[in-house]
Design a protein around this motif. Structure first.
Motif: not given
Length: 254
Positions: A110-111, A127-136, A146-147
Motif C-alpha cells: 500500500e502506497s 496493491i493499493a496506490i493513492r496520491g503518488t506524485s511520481g511515476s508508477i 487499486e490506484a
C-alpha cells in the motif's frame, strides 16, 4: 523496542538519514509493506510489527546502505523456514524525492502520498496506490490493483499489470495522459474508450483513451481480470483552495 509477551507481537522502530535523492529498496517476503509520505528532511522511518510464535527463529532486520541504495530486507537465519503464524509487517515513511522499490510474496503493498517514483511488485498480494506524485510501476499475479492517480508526470511511462486480478483505476480529468488498457475480460468505464478486438491473442481486447493533454503514457493490463476506469472526484476545498484528499493524509500511518 517494545515487546509483548512471548508468542505475541514484537514492535521495533528504525530511522536513518538518507543522502540527497538516495533510493530506497524494500524486500519483505514475510508480510505487508505500507509506504507513507515521510516529510521534507531526508529522514526515513521504519515501523515493524512481528508475530513471533514460541520457539520460532526470529526474523532479522538490519537496514542499511548497500551499493548506494538504502535497503530494508528482513531475513530468517540461514537454513530456517518460516513458522506457522509467523510474519513481519512494515510501515515505511519515505521523504520527498526518494524513489522506492518494493517486493513482497503474498503481502499487501500500500502506497499513500509518496512524492517520488515507485516500483511495486508482489507475487500474489494486492496493491493499493493513492496520491503518488511520481511515476508508477505496479505488478502482481492473481492479486488486485487499486490506484487513484494524480496528474501524470510529463514524459513518464507508467505501467500497472496483473495476471488474473482485476484493476480499478480512478483518475481526474487533469490526468494529462494517454491510456492503453488491455484485458480478455471486460472494461467498465466512466470515460470514452476506443476498443480494438485482438482475436487469438491474450489479452484479446485493447482500449485507448486520452484524458486531458497527452503528456504521458499509462499502460494497464490484466490477462483475465476486469479493468475499471473511473472518474476520481477526490478533491475538497480548504480556505477556498482545492486540496487533494491525499495531501491532507500524507503522514497518516493508519
Amino acid at each position: 523496542m517494545a515487546a509483548a509477551a512471548a508468542g505475541q507481537l514484537i514492535r521495533q522502530d528504525f530511522s536513518a538519514r538518507l543522502g540527497s535523492g538516495q533510493a530506497v529498496s524494500v524486500n519483505n517476503p514475510y508480510g505487508d509493506v505500507r509506504l507513507r509520505f515521510g516529510g521534507y528532511q531526508d529522514e526515513l522511518e521504519i515501523n515493524t510489527v512481528a508475530q513471533q510464535p514460541p520457539q520460532a527463529a526470529a526474523i532479522l532486520l538490519e537496514p542499511g546502505v548497500v551499493d548506494g541504495i538504502y535497503r530494508i530486507a528482513p531475513r530468517l537465519p540461514a537454513d530456517t523456514l518460516i513458522a506457522e503464524g509467523q510474519r513481519l509487517d512494515l510501515v515505511v515513511f519515505v521523504p520527498l524525492g526518494h524513489n522506492v522499490r518494493v517486493r513482497t510474496e503474498s503481502g499487501v503493498i500500500e502506497s499513500r502520498g509518496i512524492r517520488a517514483d515507485i516500483d511495486l511488485h508482489s507475487a500474489r498480494g494486492n496493491i493499493a496506490i493513492r496520491g503518488t506524485s511520481g511515476s508508477i510501476n505496479a505488478e502482481t499475479g492473481p492479486g488486485t490493483i487499486e490506484a487513484s492517480l494524480l496528474r501524470a508526470p510529463p514524459g513518464s511511462r507508467q505501467h500497472l499489470a496483473t495476471s488474473t486480478g482485476f484493476i480499478v483505476l480512478a483518475v481526474s480529468d487533469q490526468l494529462d495522459a494517454n491510456l492503453e488498457l488491455s484485458t480478455s475480460a471486460v472494461f467498465a468505464t466512466e470515460f470514452s474508450l476506443r476498443v480494438e478486438n485482438l482475436p487469438g491473442q491474450e489479452p484479446n481486447k485493447r482500449a485507448t483513451a486520452q484524458i486531458g493533454e497527452g503528456k504521458a503514457d499509462i499502460f494497464v493490463e490484466s490477462r483475465r481480470g476486469e479493468i475499471r476506469l473511473l472518474r476520481w472526484t477526490g478533491f475538497t476545498t480548504v480556505n477556498g483552495k482545492p486540496v487533494d484528499e491525499d495531501e491532507q493524509a500524507d503522514t497518516d500511518s493508519d
